[in-house]
Design a protein around this motif. Structure first.
Motif, mmCIF file in Angstrom:
data_model
loop_
_atom_site.group_PDB
_atom_site.id
_atom_site.type_symbol
_atom_site.label_atom_id
_atom_site.label_comp_id
_atom_site.label_asym_id
_atom_site.label_seq_id
_atom_site.Cartn_x
_atom_site.Cartn_y
_atom_site.Cartn_z
ATOM 1 N N TYR A 86 51.310 41.569 43.038
ATOM 2 C CA TYR A 86 50.675 40.097 43.528
ATOM 3 C C TYR A 86 51.626 39.740 42.640
ATOM 4 O O TYR A 86 52.014 39.696 42.042
ATOM 5 N N GLN B 105 50.371 35.614 40.502
ATOM 6 C CA GLN B 105 49.199 35.249 39.907
ATOM 7 C C GLN B 105 49.454 33.387 39.304
ATOM 8 O O GLN B 105 50.144 33.838 38.145
ATOM 9 N N GLU C 126 44.434 31.197 39.382
ATOM 10 C CA GLU C 126 43.486 31.353 40.214
ATOM 11 C C GLU C 126 43.425 32.396 40.317
ATOM 12 O O GLU C 126 43.976 33.689 39.102
ATOM 13 N N GLY C 127 42.740 33.267 40.925
ATOM 14 C CA GLY C 127 43.054 35.077 40.985
ATOM 15 C C GLY C 127 44.834 35.711 41.442
ATOM 16 O O GLY C 127 45.426 34.822 42.192
ATOM 17 N N PRO C 128 45.069 36.503 41.664
ATOM 18 C CA PRO C 128 45.979 37.335 42.371
ATOM 19 C C PRO C 128 45.776 37.455 43.507
ATOM 20 O O PRO C 128 45.038 37.387 44.458
ATOM 21 N N LEU D 111 48.046 38.751 46.922
ATOM 22 C CA LEU D 111 48.474 39.646 47.577
ATOM 23 C C LEU D 111 50.154 39.166 47.713
ATOM 24 O O LEU D 111 49.762 38.676 49.133
ATOM 25 N N LEU E 247 52.964 34.560 37.058
ATOM 26 C CA LEU E 247 52.289 36.527 36.549
ATOM 27 C C LEU E 247 52.322 37.495 38.092
ATOM 28 O O LEU E 247 51.515 37.202 38.924
ATOM 29 N N LEU F 135 51.890 41.121 39.179
ATOM 30 C CA LEU F 135 51.495 42.332 38.262
ATOM 31 C C LEU F 135 51.749 43.947 40.145
ATOM 32 O O LEU F 135 51.300 43.139 41.031
#
Lengths: 115, 111
Positions: free
Chosen positions: B35, B37, B41-43, B45, B86, B88
């Protein structure tokens, strides 16, 4: 856009008060999740739901409860907020893509500060 | 509890450089996802890998799933400032379709 709405997006509350965060989806997905994100910890699962009234604990469930009375809504409640629960909370929903594993879509997050 | 160790935690590079982010575990995962990010905001995909040894490419990003399905890597070629964010990794296991996330790699690409 996975049709996920979190509310409130930002909240400041006092220690000891109850707080409820709401997640609403328009996709009719079976699985819904609540995660918290803290520096150095990535995302950690609090609770998840696999259907109406079907919920289970995640990695960091202490101090939190959830409810899912309708497919589209998943509520996260902090019965008595503590400063350690200051965090960013993300709701997520999942569907199973054909042969592609568990595809998860995240909401935009709810910033909670407990003072 | 299954753990995913992600490295490096922070990475700051110049535009045009290449980089690799690693995601390692002692556990086997049925699939692994990456992911990205952005702040506030949200991660989102990027990719899912499900087969041991699988390699997927997404423009300048190359994702690899280890043969034993315990580790993965993300390689970015000729990084651009727009790659800043970021990153993940997350491994899926169990019938509950839960994901275990790594702690993330904060990438900054300087112009």
């Amino acid at each position: 856009d996975a049709g996920i709405t979190q509310s409130p997006r930002h909240k400041v509350t006092e220690t000891g008060t109850p707080v409820t965060l709401r997640c609403h989806q328009t996709e009719n997905h079976r699985y819904m999740y609540w995660y918290r994100q803290d520096p150095g910890h990535g995302l950690r699962l609090i609770h998840y739901s696999y259907g109406v009234k079907d919920t289970d604990k995640g990695e960091v469930s202490d101090g939190y409860s959830v409810s899912r009375s309708k497919t589209e809504d998943f509520l996260l409640t902090l019965e008595s907020a503590t400063s350690s629960q200051t965090s960013v909370y993300f709701c997520a929903i999942s569907e199973r893509g054909e042969g592609s594993g568990n595809t998860i879509y995240f909401g935009e997050g709810s910033w909670l500060t407990v003072v | 509890t299954q753990l995913l160790e992600q490295s490096p935690q922070f990475l700051s590079i110049q535009e045009g450089e290449n980089l690799t982010v690693y995601c390692n575990s002692s556990s086997v995962f049925s699939s692994l996802q990456w992911y990205r990010q952005e702040p506030g905001e949200g991660p989102v995909l990027l990719v899912t890998v499900v087969t041991g040894g699988e390699v997927k490419k997404l423009k300048r990003l190359t994702f690899q799933f280890g043969d034993a399905r315990k580790d993965s890597s993300l390689h970015i070629t000729a990084a651009q400032p727009g790659d800043t964010g970021l990153y993940l990794c997350a491994g899926e296991s169990g019938s509950a379709r839960q994901l275990t996330f790594g702690s993330g790699t904060q990438l900054t690409v300087l112009p």
